[in-house]
Design a protein around this motif. Structure first.
Motif, mmCIF file in Angstrom:
data_model
loop_
_atom_site.group_PDB
_atom_site.id
_atom_site.type_symbol
_atom_site.label_atom_id
_atom_site.label_comp_id
_atom_site.label_asym_id
_atom_site.label_seq_id
_atom_site.Cartn_x
_atom_site.Cartn_y
_atom_site.Cartn_z
ATOM 1 N N GLY A 213 0.828 -1.209 0.000
ATOM 2 C CA GLY A 213 0.000 0.000 0.000
ATOM 3 C C GLY A 213 0.856 1.249 0.000
ATOM 4 N N PHE A 214 1.948 1.207 0.747
ATOM 5 C CA PHE A 214 2.891 2.333 0.753
ATOM 6 C C PHE A 214 3.492 2.533 -0.633
ATOM 7 N N GLY A 215 3.952 1.450 -1.253
ATOM 8 C CA GLY A 215 4.583 1.559 -2.563
ATOM 9 C C GLY A 215 3.653 2.106 -3.628
ATOM 10 N N LYS A 216 2.403 1.650 -3.608
ATOM 11 C CA LYS A 216 1.432 2.139 -4.588
ATOM 12 C C LYS A 216 1.147 3.618 -4.392
ATOM 13 N N ALA A 217 0.995 4.032 -3.133
ATOM 14 C CA ALA A 217 0.714 5.437 -2.843
ATOM 15 C C ALA A 217 1.897 6.325 -3.217
ATOM 16 N N LEU A 218 3.104 5.842 -2.968
ATOM 17 C CA LEU A 218 4.293 6.624 -3.304
ATOM 18 C C LEU A 218 4.363 6.878 -4.806
ATOM 19 N N THR A 219 4.039 5.864 -5.604
ATOM 20 C CA THR A 219 4.030 6.034 -7.061
ATOM 21 C C THR A 219 2.965 7.044 -7.474
ATOM 22 N N PHE A 220 1.797 6.966 -6.862
ATOM 23 C CA PHE A 220 0.735 7.941 -7.141
ATOM 24 C C PHE A 220 1.212 9.358 -6.823
ATOM 25 N N LEU A 221 1.859 9.520 -5.699
ATOM 26 C CA LEU A 221 2.360 10.844 -5.312
ATOM 27 C C LEU A 221 3.412 11.336 -6.294
ATOM 28 N N GLY A 222 4.232 10.420 -6.793
ATOM 29 C CA GLY A 222 5.235 10.800 -7.775
ATOM 30 C C GLY A 222 4.612 11.380 -9.033
ATOM 31 N N ARG A 223 3.438 10.865 -9.392
ATOM 32 C CA ARG A 223 2.746 11.337 -10.602
ATOM 33 C C ARG A 223 1.981 12.628 -10.391
ATOM 34 N N THR A 224 1.645 12.918 -9.139
ATOM 35 C CA THR A 224 0.759 14.056 -8.862
ATOM 36 C C THR A 224 1.428 15.206 -8.114
ATOM 37 N N ASN A 225 2.612 14.969 -7.576
ATOM 38 C CA ASN A 225 3.295 16.008 -6.803
ATOM 39 C C ASN A 225 4.788 15.954 -7.123
ATOM 40 N N HIS A 226 5.266 16.904 -7.917
ATOM 41 C CA HIS A 226 6.659 16.873 -8.363
ATOM 42 C C HIS A 226 7.644 17.185 -7.238
ATOM 43 N N LYS A 227 7.137 17.597 -6.089
ATOM 44 C CA LYS A 227 8.007 17.869 -4.941
ATOM 45 C C LYS A 227 8.345 16.601 -4.145
ATOM 46 N N VAL A 228 7.618 15.522 -4.388
ATOM 47 C CA VAL A 228 7.863 14.280 -3.673
ATOM 48 C C VAL A 228 9.109 13.591 -4.230
ATOM 49 N N VAL A 229 10.045 13.275 -3.327
ATOM 50 C CA VAL A 229 11.239 12.512 -3.695
ATOM 51 C C VAL A 229 11.328 11.301 -2.775
ATOM 52 N N ALA A 230 12.024 10.278 -3.230
ATOM 53 C CA ALA A 230 12.126 9.043 -2.445
ATOM 54 C C ALA A 230 13.581 8.654 -2.265
ATOM 55 N N LEU A 231 13.893 8.206 -1.049
ATOM 56 C CA LEU A 231 15.230 7.722 -0.724
ATOM 57 C C LEU A 231 15.101 6.328 -0.140
ATOM 58 N N CYS A 232 16.083 5.465 -0.423
ATOM 59 C CA CYS A 232 16.014 4.107 0.093
ATOM 60 C C CYS A 232 17.405 3.610 0.458
ATOM 61 N N ALA A 233 17.460 2.779 1.478
ATOM 62 C CA ALA A 233 18.727 2.223 1.951
ATOM 63 C C ALA A 233 18.879 0.782 1.462
ATOM 64 N N ASP A 234 18.932 0.625 0.151
ATOM 65 C CA ASP A 234 19.188 -0.665 -0.488
ATOM 66 C C ASP A 234 18.062 -1.678 -0.279
ATOM 67 N N LEU A 235 16.828 -1.192 -0.124
ATOM 68 C CA LEU A 235 15.697 -2.098 0.113
ATOM 69 C C LEU A 235 14.473 -1.706 -0.721
ATOM 70 N N LYS A 236 14.696 -1.181 -1.912
ATOM 71 C CA LYS A 236 13.564 -0.644 -2.678
ATOM 72 C C LYS A 236 12.566 -1.724 -3.086
ATOM 73 N N THR A 237 13.039 -2.944 -3.324
ATOM 74 C CA THR A 237 12.105 -4.017 -3.674
ATOM 75 C C THR A 237 11.264 -4.404 -2.469
ATOM 76 N N SER A 238 11.890 -4.494 -1.312
ATOM 77 C CA SER A 238 11.178 -4.863 -0.090
ATOM 78 C C SER A 238 10.116 -3.837 0.284
ATOM 79 N N LEU A 239 10.357 -2.567 -0.051
ATOM 80 C CA LEU A 239 9.411 -1.507 0.283
ATOM 81 C C LEU A 239 8.526 -1.121 -0.904
ATOM 82 N N PHE A 240 8.563 -1.914 -1.980
ATOM 83 C CA PHE A 240 7.745 -1.669 -3.176
ATOM 84 C C PHE A 240 7.987 -0.265 -3.741
ATOM 85 N N MET A 241 9.251 0.158 -3.749
ATOM 86 C CA MET A 241 9.611 1.464 -4.289
ATOM 87 C C MET A 241 10.137 1.366 -5.728
ATOM 88 N N ASP A 242 10.107 0.161 -6.289
ATOM 89 C CA ASP A 242 10.651 -0.065 -7.638
ATOM 90 C C ASP A 242 9.979 0.790 -8.704
#
Length: 330
Positions: free
Chosen positions: A17-46
């Motif tokens: 649910g977090f990963g899906k929402a983050l992608t939605f925010l990326g499409r709708t808010n250009h100020k949103v940035v994402a950082l990950c500590a080598d776990l992007k697949t585990s957090l659905f940030m791909d």
């Protein structure tokens, strides 16, 4: 009394649910940035990283550095979502969060996956049972612990529109998805899921569903009416909703996937103590019982088996409810 029923719409990971929402925010808010500590697949940030490579920063196994970079990005009016496992998002980087994010009230969203015992087989070194306590003690830090996929999605959207540091806690395994798909997430507002006159159950995270199931069993087998409250925001805590309920039931069980030191139960105990002190009726008293991990580290095992072993599953909630009702002052 007719009880409201919640249907399990299927098992889904809260982290998804977090990963899906983050992608939605990326499409709708250009100020949103994402950082990950080598776990992007585990957090659905791909998906976010593929669609917005210029706004995704893979920091590697350097969580302290990630928090510092997130704080810096917030100065540039970006909205950083920094993601890793809950244990690494707190214990490993507490100094950086305190000094660089909380102290200066930076608009950083710390997104902590794989929390609690239900991390499962990775064991005690990765299971975080003290993170809520650590984060809620930081001045100005908002602490959110979601219960299912839909609520995690809604919470992720909500915190993007909130200015200030946020600790968003969610889990690893597929769990019951039962809240509304179109819900509006209100930070700091608890949700009364079922009404009841006999006892209040205040729960958070994965134990909200366990509380609902316990409530159903208690009603069907013994006619006990539980008022189940979903406290998704640990800080700021919705004191009014909790106090209104216990004014009616006069007793409460708190349920959480966390050590009882520093968790939701302790926060509820504080407001009950204050409330009791301010009541004019000297005979007024409330019984509280805490369903939580008993000041011990976890171990490797299957998620649901660990909940049972550490006495924080639905059966444990039932036992605590029966104990409280047995000792409730008439």
């Amino acid at each position: 009394m007719k009880k409201k029923r919640y249907k399990n719409k299927g098992l889904k990971e809260t982290r998804a649910g977090f990963g899906k929402a983050l992608t939605f925010l990326g499409r709708t808010n250009h100020k949103v940035v994402a950082l990950c500590a080598d776990l992007k697949t585990s957090l659905f940030m791909d998906k976010f990283s593929k669609e917005f490579p210029e706004r995704f920063f893979q920091i590697g196994i350097a969580e302290a550095n990630m928090m510092g970079i997130a704080a810096g990005l917030s100065i540039g009016e970006y909205i950083p979502f920094a993601g890793t496992f809950a244990n690494f998002a707190t214990s490993r980087v507490y100094d950086q969060i305190r000094q660089s994010i909380a102290y200066s009230y930076k608009n950083v969203k710390i997104c902590a996956s794989h929390s609690g015992l239900t991390l499962g087989e990775d064991g005690a070194t990765h299971q975080s049972l003290e993170d809520i306590g650590m984060m809620k003690m930081l001045p100005g830090m908002t602490v959110i612990n979601t219960c299912d996929y839909n609520q995690t999605y809604a919470a992720t959207i909500a915190i993007s529109n909130y200015f200030g540091p946020v600790y968003l806690r969610f889990g690893r395994p597929p769990v019951a998805n039962f809240t509304s798909e179109n819900q509006i997430f209100e930070i700091g507002k608890a949700i009364v899921l079922t009404e009841g006159k006999d006892i209040t159950i205040v729960s958070t995270g994965h134990l909200v569903w366990e509380s609902l199931e316990a409530s159903k069993i208690l009603y069907e087998k013994k006619g006990i009416e539980c008022e189940v409250i979903n406290v998704h925001t640990i800080k700021p805590l919705d004191e009014n909703t909790i106090l209104k309920s216990i004014d009616k039931t006069k007793c409460i069980v708190t349920a959480e996937e966390h050590n009882y030191w520093g968790g939701l139960g302790e926060s509820v105990a504080r407001i009950l103590t204050t409330y009791h002190h301010n009541k004019k009726n000297k005979e007024y008293s409330i019984i509280q019982s805490l369903v939580a991990v008993n000041d011990i580290f976890g171990e490797s095992g299957k998620p649901m088996e660990l909940l049972k072993k550490y006495d924080i599953d639905r059966n444990s909630i039932i036992n605590h409810v029966e104990f409280v009702l047995k000792n409730k002052k008439k």
